[in-house]
Write a protein that holds these residues in place. Structure first.
Motif, PDB file in Angstrom:
ATOM      1  N   GLY A   1       0.919  -1.270   0.024  1.00  0.00           N
ATOM      2  CA  GLY A   1       0.049   0.051  -0.055  1.00  0.00           C
ATOM      3  C   GLY A   1       0.820   1.549   0.140  1.00  0.00           C
ATOM      4  N   ILE A   2       1.964   1.074   0.467  1.00  0.00           N
ATOM      5  CA  ILE A   2       2.831   2.398   0.874  1.00  0.00           C
ATOM      6  C   ILE A   2       3.487   2.558  -0.603  1.00  0.00           C
ATOM      7  CG2 ILE A   2       5.088   3.255   1.790  1.00  0.00           C
ATOM      8  CD1 ILE A   2       4.123   1.773   4.478  1.00  0.00           C
ATOM      9  N   VAL A   3       3.911   1.362  -1.374  1.00  0.00           N
ATOM     10  CA  VAL A   3       4.376   1.425  -2.454  1.00  0.00           C
ATOM     11  C   VAL A   3       3.256   1.825  -3.553  1.00  0.00           C
ATOM     12  CG1 VAL A   3       5.369   0.200  -4.435  1.00  0.00           C
ATOM     13  CG2 VAL A   3       6.181  -0.218  -2.292  1.00  0.00           C
ATOM     14  N   THR A   4       2.208   1.717  -3.277  1.00  0.00           N
ATOM     15  CA  THR A   4       1.156   1.901  -4.281  1.00  0.00           C
ATOM     16  C   THR A   4       0.909   3.512  -4.157  1.00  0.00           C
ATOM     17  OG1 THR A   4      -0.113  -0.138  -4.080  1.00  0.00           O
ATOM     18  CG2 THR A   4      -1.646   1.736  -4.724  1.00  0.00           C
ATOM     19  N   SER A   5       0.550   4.016  -3.037  1.00  0.00           N
ATOM     20  CA  SER A   5       0.575   5.524  -2.663  1.00  0.00           C
ATOM     21  C   SER A   5       1.659   6.343  -3.282  1.00  0.00           C
ATOM     22  CB  SER A   5       0.670   5.899  -1.304  1.00  0.00           C
ATOM     23  OG  SER A   5      -0.494   5.070  -0.789  1.00  0.00           O
ATOM     24  N   ALA A   6       3.086   5.622  -3.496  1.00  0.00           N
ATOM     25  CA  ALA A   6       4.036   6.316  -4.090  1.00  0.00           C
ATOM     26  C   ALA A   6       3.904   6.397  -5.561  1.00  0.00           C
ATOM     27  CB  ALA A   6       5.432   5.691  -3.651  1.00  0.00           C
ATOM     28  N   VAL A   7       3.471   5.240  -6.246  1.00  0.00           N
ATOM     29  CA  VAL A   7       3.481   5.225  -7.743  1.00  0.00           C
ATOM     30  C   VAL A   7       1.836   5.397  -8.257  1.00  0.00           C
ATOM     31  CG1 VAL A   7       5.489   3.924  -7.827  1.00  0.00           C
ATOM     32  CG2 VAL A   7       3.345   2.604  -7.915  1.00  0.00           C
ATOM     33  N   GLY A   8       1.041   5.768  -7.352  1.00  0.00           N
ATOM     34  CA  GLY A   8      -0.293   5.897  -7.946  1.00  0.00           C
ATOM     35  C   GLY A   8      -0.692   6.828  -8.710  1.00  0.00           C
ATOM     36  N   PHE A   9       0.174   7.591  -8.843  1.00  0.00           N
ATOM     37  CA  PHE A   9      -0.299   8.971  -9.770  1.00  0.00           C
ATOM     38  C   PHE A   9      -0.080   8.515 -11.207  1.00  0.00           C
ATOM     39  CE2 PHE A   9       4.339   9.196  -8.882  1.00  0.00           C
ATOM     40  CZ  PHE A   9       4.988   9.439 -10.120  1.00  0.00           C
ATOM     41  N   ILE A  10       0.768   7.497 -11.494  1.00  0.00           N
ATOM     42  CA  ILE A  10       0.696   6.875 -12.857  1.00  0.00           C
ATOM     43  C   ILE A  10      -0.389   5.982 -13.266  1.00  0.00           C
ATOM     44  CG2 ILE A  10       2.277   5.609 -14.370  1.00  0.00           C
ATOM     45  CD1 ILE A  10       4.360   5.785 -12.361  1.00  0.00           C
ATOM     46  N   PRO A  11      -1.102   6.741 -14.460  1.00  0.00           N
ATOM     47  CA  PRO A  11      -2.547   6.019 -14.659  1.00  0.00           C
ATOM     48  C   PRO A  11      -2.735   4.700 -14.726  1.00  0.00           C
ATOM     49  CG  PRO A  11      -1.875   8.238 -15.938  1.00  0.00           C
ATOM     50  CD  PRO A  11      -0.825   7.829 -15.341  1.00  0.00           C
ATOM     51  N   PHE A  12      -2.234   3.876 -15.609  1.00  0.00           N
ATOM     52  CA  PHE A  12      -2.617   2.603 -15.524  1.00  0.00           C
ATOM     53  C   PHE A  12      -1.760   1.842 -14.506  1.00  0.00           C
ATOM     54  CE2 PHE A  12      -1.746  -2.030 -16.859  1.00  0.00           C
ATOM     55  CZ  PHE A  12      -3.096  -2.254 -17.371  1.00  0.00           C
ATOM     56  N   LEU A  13      -0.605   2.126 -14.159  1.00  0.00           N
ATOM     57  CA  LEU A  13       0.006   1.448 -13.153  1.00  0.00           C
ATOM     58  C   LEU A  13      -0.419   1.485 -11.707  1.00  0.00           C
ATOM     59  CD1 LEU A  13       2.465  -0.085 -12.077  1.00  0.00           C
ATOM     60  CD2 LEU A  13       3.939   2.061 -12.021  1.00  0.00           C
ATOM     61  N   GLY A  14      -1.218   2.881 -11.709  1.00  0.00           N
ATOM     62  CA  GLY A  14      -1.894   3.241 -10.282  1.00  0.00           C
ATOM     63  C   GLY A  14      -3.056   2.220 -10.146  1.00  0.00           C
ATOM     64  N   TRP A  15      -3.809   2.203 -11.262  1.00  0.00           N
ATOM     65  CA  TRP A  15      -5.075   1.276 -11.134  1.00  0.00           C
ATOM     66  C   TRP A  15      -4.699  -0.053 -10.890  1.00  0.00           C
ATOM     67  CZ3 TRP A  15      -6.102  -2.692 -14.629  1.00  0.00           C
ATOM     68  CH2 TRP A  15      -7.240  -3.215 -14.439  1.00  0.00           C
ATOM     69  N   MET A  16      -3.818  -0.744 -11.447  1.00  0.00           N
ATOM     70  CA  MET A  16      -3.330  -1.889 -11.277  1.00  0.00           C
ATOM     71  C   MET A  16      -2.846  -2.238  -9.768  1.00  0.00           C
ATOM     72  SD  MET A  16      -0.622  -4.372 -13.741  1.00  0.00           S
ATOM     73  CE  MET A  16       0.665  -3.138 -13.167  1.00  0.00           C
ATOM     74  N   MET A  17      -1.953  -1.200  -9.207  1.00  0.00           N
ATOM     75  CA  MET A  17      -1.511  -1.436  -7.971  1.00  0.00           C
ATOM     76  C   MET A  17      -2.782  -1.219  -6.933  1.00  0.00           C
ATOM     77  SD  MET A  17       1.517  -2.033  -7.872  1.00  0.00           S
ATOM     78  CE  MET A  17       2.378  -1.516  -6.435  1.00  0.00           C
ATOM     79  N   HIS A  18      -3.606  -0.319  -7.041  1.00  0.00           N
ATOM     80  CA  HIS A  18      -4.641  -0.216  -6.156  1.00  0.00           C
ATOM     81  C   HIS A  18      -5.560  -1.562  -6.352  1.00  0.00           C
ATOM     82  CE1 HIS A  18      -4.372   4.054  -5.169  1.00  0.00           C
ATOM     83  NE2 HIS A  18      -4.357   4.272  -6.180  1.00  0.00           N
ATOM     84  N   THR A  19      -5.796  -2.183  -7.032  1.00  0.00           N
ATOM     85  CA  THR A  19      -6.368  -3.354  -7.197  1.00  0.00           C
ATOM     86  C   THR A  19      -5.855  -4.582  -6.619  1.00  0.00           C
ATOM     87  OG1 THR A  19      -7.562  -2.813  -9.637  1.00  0.00           O
ATOM     88  CG2 THR A  19      -7.600  -4.963  -8.950  1.00  0.00           C
TER      89      THR A  19
END
Length: 143
Positions: free
Chosen positions: A105-123
């Motif tokens: 989740g911490i990593v996701t918050s750091a890279v979540g601004f990248i459109p497709f990668l953010g969606w994939m990481m949040h999922t």
């Protein structure tokens, strides 16, 4: 300039709505505290936080809702989620529970601004946190 002002007004109105919703939720919790205390007595703090952060990550993973909301609020939900994941990580370490979902989740918050990668990481983060919260609850029921 007008579009930026509209987005700012929308995002600040949305934040006010979310704060008011949280206040009403807390009020409901206090009014019905007997029911909630029974549930929370069974569940440990790390499981509770994993359910919360997992549910929020699942919400942010919704492509039509989560992405535009994060973008319209200037990525401030990512900062809030970062703080929540750090809190969950600290609680999980103190209770000796799995911490991989919070770290992701911490990593996701750091890279979540990248459109497709953010969606994939949040999922992925939502799935891991919710499975971990469920397993922690089942472990408590067995013991």
């Amino acid at each position: 300039m007008k579009d930026e002002a509209t987005i700012f007004v929308f995002s600040s109105s949305l934040m006010k709505f979310l704060v008011i919703s949280c206040i009403f939720s807390i009020n409901d919790l206090l009014v019905n505290e007997c029911q909630y205390i029974e549930v929370l007595a069974i569940m440990n703090r790390s499981s509770f936080m994993k359910w919360i952060t997992g549910g929020l990550e699942a919400f942010w993973a919704l492509p039509v809702i989560g992405g535009p909301l994060i973008f319209s609020m200037n990525w401030s939900p990512l900062v809030v989620m970062l703080i929540l994941h750090i809190i969950t990580l600290i609680i999980s370490i103190n209770e000796g529970r799995n911490k991989h979902g919070s770290i992701l989740g911490i990593v996701t918050s750091a890279v979540g601004f990248i459109p497709f990668l953010g969606w994939m990481m949040h999922t992925i983060t939502a799935i891991l946190l919710l499975i971990d919260a469920y397993r922690s609850e089942k472990a408590i029921e067995v013991s």
